[in-house]
Design an enzyme around this catalytic site. Structure first.
Site, short mmCIF file in Angstrom:
data_model
loop_
_atom_site.label_atom_id
_atom_site.label_comp_id
_atom_site.label_asym_id
_atom_site.label_seq_id
_atom_site.Cartn_x
_atom_site.Cartn_y
_atom_site.Cartn_z
N ARG A 12 109.99 -46.60 58.75
CA ARG A 12 109.54 -48.13 58.33
C ARG A 12 110.22 -49.27 58.78
NH1 ARG A 12 110.12 -51.58 52.89
NH2 ARG A 12 107.54 -52.20 52.80
N SER A 13 110.73 -49.05 59.94
CA SER A 13 111.52 -50.16 60.27
C SER A 13 110.58 -50.72 61.66
CB SER A 13 112.88 -49.88 60.83
OG SER A 13 113.41 -50.78 61.78
#
Length: 216
Positions: A12-13
């Site tokens: 998710r980064s």
């Protein structure tokens, strides 16, 4: 002597996506090996983290990720859908998530099978580069799995059958990450020294060079 380091990394980064091409080139060109340790993002581990952020934190973050991608020459767009589902009515992150747990378990299994960097790179490009809509549908992830050098059908079946074990591996990595010196991603741990953020890559390589980093 082969130098080794731990990589704590999240699907998710955006910054995790942005460091991958440099890590793959590093391992291609130098005698260094990455111990890939995918972790769940803060939105899943500690969603209250975002409740206390100043509004400027988010606005700066959104400006910076697009600027950094341009600076690095990387294609970039916020994923469609977001790997972490947010309930917009309550602005909370439900415990039941449709994507991020399986993605992270897949990353952990790929690391065990010796294809961690390849898998993280190929899947993060699928999610973050903006070249794919609805990355979670069809065979987009299967194709990324194949590009990473893994058999998609066998790999997916193993994840399904070992999800509880893989989740325990991820939780152990989260504990090790904090013990190594930080909670954020991407984070590299080398010789008991943490390097948090994709913008610390040059410092990390400098430290490797001090320890005798050799070309292949």
């Amino acid at each position: 002597m082969t130098l080794t380091y731990d990589l704590y990394w999240s699907f998710r980064s955006p910054y995790s996506y942005m460091i991958m091409h440099r890590l793959r080139l590093l391992e291609r060109d130098y005698d260094v090996r990455c111990n890939v340790r995918p972790v769940y993002p803060l939105a899943v581990r500690t969603p209250e983290f975002f409740d206390t952020r100043d509004p400027l934190w988010f606005s700066y973050f959104m400006a910076d990720i697009h600027r950094e991608a341009q600076f690095l020459g990387l294609p970039f767009r916020w994923p469609r859908p977001d790997p972490v589902y947010m309930d917009m009515a309550t602005r909370t992150y439900p415990k039941e998530q449709p994507h991020i747990h399986r993605l992270t378990q897949m990353g952990a299994l790929a690391a065990e099978q010796g294809k961690g960097l390849e898998f993280l790179d190929e899947v993060s490009k699928t999610i973050w580069s903006g070249t794919v809509d609805n990355w979670h549908e069809g065979d987009h992830i299967a194709q990324a799995t194949a590009r990473a050098g893994l058999d998609p059908a066998t790999f997916a079946a193993t994840v399904d059958g070992e999800s509880s074990r893989l989740n325990a591996v991820i939780e152990a990595s989260q504990v090790a990450q904090r013990a190594a010196g930080h909670y954020g991603v991407p984070m590299i741990a080398f010789n008991n020294e943490p390097f948090f953020g994709q913008d610390r890559f040059d410092q990390f390589k400098w430290r490797l060079e001090q320890q005798g980093l050799a070309r292949r």
